[in-house]
Design a protein around this motif. Structure first.
Motif, short mmCIF file in Angstrom:
data_model
loop_
_atom_site.label_atom_id
_atom_site.label_comp_id
_atom_site.label_asym_id
_atom_site.label_seq_id
_atom_site.Cartn_x
_atom_site.Cartn_y
_atom_site.Cartn_z
N HIS A 164 0.67 -1.06 0.09
CA HIS A 164 0.02 -0.12 0.07
C HIS A 164 1.07 1.26 -0.20
CE1 HIS A 164 -2.93 2.84 1.29
NE2 HIS A 164 -4.07 2.15 1.07
N PRO A 165 0.49 2.22 -0.44
CA PRO A 165 1.34 3.60 -0.66
C PRO A 165 1.76 4.04 0.52
CG PRO A 165 -0.52 3.60 -2.48
CD PRO A 165 -0.64 2.42 -1.73
N PHE A 166 0.64 3.75 1.35
CA PHE A 166 1.10 4.44 2.77
C PHE A 166 2.17 3.84 3.66
CE2 PHE A 166 -3.66 6.15 3.33
CZ PHE A 166 -3.37 7.04 2.63
N THR A 167 2.42 2.46 3.31
CA THR A 167 3.55 1.59 3.73
C THR A 167 4.88 2.72 3.49
OG1 THR A 167 2.48 -0.44 3.21
CG2 THR A 167 4.56 -0.40 3.71
N TYR A 168 4.76 3.34 2.70
CA TYR A 168 6.21 4.25 2.45
C TYR A 168 6.44 5.30 3.37
CZ TYR A 168 6.73 1.65 -2.04
OH TYR A 168 6.74 0.35 -3.02
N TYR A 169 5.21 5.59 4.19
CA TYR A 169 5.51 6.57 5.16
C TYR A 169 6.33 5.96 6.14
CZ TYR A 169 1.23 9.80 4.04
OH TYR A 169 0.74 10.60 3.50
N ASP A 170 7.38 6.93 6.58
CA ASP A 170 8.52 6.32 7.41
C ASP A 170 7.96 5.48 8.70
OD1 ASP A 170 11.54 6.22 7.80
OD2 ASP A 170 10.81 7.44 9.56
N GLN B 263 6.53 1.79 8.27
CA GLN B 263 7.13 0.86 7.69
C GLN B 263 7.23 -0.35 8.80
OE1 GLN B 263 11.00 1.80 5.99
NE2 GLN B 263 10.00 2.88 4.37
N GLY B 264 7.08 -1.53 8.60
CA GLY B 264 6.89 -2.69 9.32
C GLY B 264 5.57 -2.58 10.16
N ARG B 265 4.59 -1.74 10.39
CA ARG B 265 3.58 -1.46 10.92
C ARG B 265 2.37 -1.58 10.21
NH1 ARG B 265 4.09 -1.84 15.97
NH2 ARG B 265 2.37 -0.80 16.26
N LEU B 266 2.31 -1.42 8.86
CA LEU B 266 1.23 -1.86 8.26
C LEU B 266 1.23 -2.93 7.33
CD1 LEU B 266 -0.30 1.80 7.10
CD2 LEU B 266 -0.89 0.25 9.08
N GLY C 66 0.73 4.85 12.44
CA GLY C 66 1.26 3.14 12.18
C GLY C 66 0.84 2.52 13.35
N SER C 67 -0.33 2.42 13.58
CA SER C 67 -0.96 1.50 14.55
C SER C 67 -1.04 0.10 13.92
CB SER C 67 -2.42 2.05 14.95
OG SER C 67 -3.04 1.00 15.68
N PHE C 68 -0.94 -0.91 14.84
CA PHE C 68 -1.18 -2.25 14.42
C PHE C 68 -2.29 -2.67 13.67
CE2 PHE C 68 -2.13 -6.65 15.36
CZ PHE C 68 -1.14 -7.25 14.44
N ASP C 69 -3.52 -2.03 14.36
CA ASP C 69 -4.87 -2.37 13.81
C ASP C 69 -5.05 -1.49 12.61
OD1 ASP C 69 -6.83 -0.07 14.60
OD2 ASP C 69 -5.67 -0.27 16.43
N VAL C 70 -5.69 -2.15 11.60
CA VAL C 70 -5.63 -1.52 10.46
C VAL C 70 -6.73 -0.35 10.40
CG1 VAL C 70 -4.56 -3.34 9.14
CG2 VAL C 70 -7.13 -3.17 9.51
N TYR C 71 -7.64 -0.09 11.28
CA TYR C 71 -8.73 0.80 11.17
C TYR C 71 -8.10 2.02 12.15
CZ TYR C 71 -9.57 -3.63 13.81
OH TYR C 71 -9.47 -4.66 14.64
N ASN C 72 -7.08 1.81 12.84
CA ASN C 72 -6.33 2.93 13.48
C ASN C 72 -7.57 3.66 14.23
OD1 ASN C 72 -4.73 5.16 14.45
ND2 ASN C 72 -4.76 5.91 12.63
N LYS C 73 -8.10 2.90 15.21
CA LYS C 73 -9.31 3.39 16.00
C LYS C 73 -9.11 4.47 16.94
CE LYS C 73 -9.41 0.64 20.13
NZ LYS C 73 -10.41 0.16 21.30
N LEU C 74 -7.75 4.71 17.39
CA LEU C 74 -7.42 5.86 18.16
C LEU C 74 -7.60 7.16 17.54
CD1 LEU C 74 -5.27 4.24 20.76
CD2 LEU C 74 -7.61 4.44 21.12
#
Length: 498
Positions: free
Chosen positions: A145-151, A154-157, A417-425
């Protein structure tokens, strides 16, 4: 006379024959002795050769044993220098998205796996190193996913099966034995999976900073001083931190060094300064309090857009973030864990805009920091996150947990970079979570849960553009759009930390 001569001749011939036979026998005896001697020498040579072969075999075996021993010693030295531990998560998610116009989209049977290789090295008495390599991907997919390139993501999504450096930092204990110990932590910081995520992961605290405010990778340097002896309050630590949120690094196509290329005078780096105070409540074991303030300077509009020329992707302002949290682990030996966190974000738009166009009308729209069309008014947002977990059954093999968080219209944080993909917080609205956990052993657990997110405003987690009610039928470009009103997720997660 004649007869005498005959007898004499016979005697002479016989003597000659006897002499010849004796000489032949002597030669044969000599030859036999020589042959025997040669055979003995050959046997001696063969014995010597066999001994040499045996010695060579022993030398080879000894060399192999020595090589294996050296390998074992080197491996032990390596293991003694670097200690490894393992983190492993497998998730099964079932999503349902409900839109404002009434239609529903379901994404079921979504599997993913995250691998975490943790490293620790005690370098000297006053220096150690921690690291983490992570792989996080959906089953059957290596789409990045393009957002994975955010520093910080990386390793979080979920991405491909590559390993990313999620953590890599050095602790330098400047005054470990003093009345006020001081430490410098430099590198890729422990800024992910912070409190109070450890309760539903069934682990100890894994990150330094409030998960309501920060969750993701971050590069920086932190100065810490332990004030426990000075204040007589356990676990009292003051931290001053600096981090780099974004660094301009557009490369020249003819240069290998990313900083040799076009001038970076068109855009400033995003820098972060923060102060954090950790402490506890005296007399209450396993209590934890954190107060924090940080400021992000010169936030860039779109970190993925490298076209910064002509102010096309400008810095759009600054953000202040305030946080306060409290935790109780196994409160008063009741097997009850509780936490409450509060956050406040104050955005200061500078009037600069990121320009995008409506693909249908061609009209340009000017998006600033939580604003549009050059608006420079301050935007303040608030968030709260509360929850608890209770252990029951034999040796508390079962745990039940409840969590709730709320965010207002202009709430923003650094949890992309939250582990949960919906970033609920990051939710601008209300989010509910309930789960039941079964503890398999001290390292592994299963968790079945339900999440419900009721969005009140669009673009949760985004810094750019005005936050609009989900009921609006237009997006920030003025194009017709329908928005997710509610997200539900049923999940099953298996976690291992060893």
């Amino acid at each position: 006379m004649k007869k005498l001569l005959t007898i004499s001749s016979f005697i002479t011939v016989s003597s000659i024959a006897l002499y010849a036979n004796s000489a032949t026998d002597a030669k044969l005896d000599a030859m036999s002795q020589q042959i025997e001697q040669l055979q003995k020498e050959i046997q001696a040579l063969r014995a010597q050769q066999n001994k040499i072969k045996d010695d060579q075999h022993e030398i080879k075996e000894s060399a192999e044993e020595n090589y294996n021993y050296i390998e074992e010693v080197e491996a032990k030295q390596f293991r003694d220098k670097i200690q490894f531990s393992l983190g492993f998560k497998t998730n099964l998610d079932n999503f349902e998205k409900k839109y404002v116009d009434g239609h529903t989209i379901r994404n079921n049977n979504i599997w993913s796996t995250k691998l975490m290789l943790n490293m620790k090295a005690d370098i000297t008495k006053n220096m150690n190193f921690y690291g983490r390599l992570s792989m996080y991907k959906y089953w059957g997919s290596s789409t990045i996913h393009p957002f994975t390139y955010y520093d910080n993501m990386q390793g979080r999504l979920p991405a491909d099966s590559g390993l990313y450096v999620e953590r890599a930092y050095l602790n330098w204990f400047l005054t470990p034995d003093s009345y006020i110990p001081m430490t410098i932590t430099i590198g890729r910081q422990p800024s992910s999976d912070g409190p109070s995520n450890q309760f539903k992961d069934n682990t100890v605290r894994k990150g330094t900073y409030s998960a309501l405010l920060y969750d993701g990778a971050a590069d920086g340097i932190v100065f810490s001083t332990d004030l426990s002896k000075l204040t007589s309050v356990p676990n009292t630590v003051l931290r001053l931190g600096y981090a780099k949120g974004y660094a301009y690094s557009e490369s020249s196509p003819y240069a290998a060094n990313a900083f040799i290329g076009p001038s970076n005078s068109d855009v400033d780096d995003t820098n972060v300064l923060g102060i954090f105070l950790d402490t506890s409540i005296k007399g209450i074991e396993n209590s934890f309090i954190q107060l924090s303030y940080s400021r992000m300077f010169d936030i860039i509009a779109n970190p993925l857009d490298t076209n910064t020329a002509n102010n096309n992707n400008p810095n759009i302002g600054d953000v202040d973030m305030y946080g306060a949290m409290i935790e109780f682990t196994n409160f008063k030996d009741t097997h009850l864990d509780m936490f409450a966190q509060f956050g406040c974000s104050v955005a200061h738009p500078n009037g600069e805009s990121y320009v995008i166009q409506n693909p249908l009308t061609g009209q340009s729209y000017y998006l600033g920091l939580l604003s549009q069309n050059g608006d420079t008014s301050t935007k303040t947002g608030y968030a709260a996150w509360i929850g608890g977990r209770y252990g029951f059954g034999h040796k508390q093999k079962y745990k039940i947990g409840l969590e709730y968080n709320h965010g207002t219209k202009n709430w923003i944080n650094l949890t992309q970079g939250s582990f949960d993909v919906y970033n609920k917080l990051s939710t601008r609205g209300d989010a509910y979570e309930a789960y039941l956990m079964y503890v398999i052993n001290r390292y592994a657990n299963l968790r079945f849960g339900y999440i419900n997110i009721d969005y009140k405003y669009k673009r949760s987690g985004w810094f750019i553009g005005e936050s609009m009610p989900v009921s609006s039928t237009l997006d920030i470009t003025g194009a017709a759009a329908t928005t997710v009103d509610m997200l539900e997720s049923y999940y099953l997660k298996m976690s291992l930390h060893f």
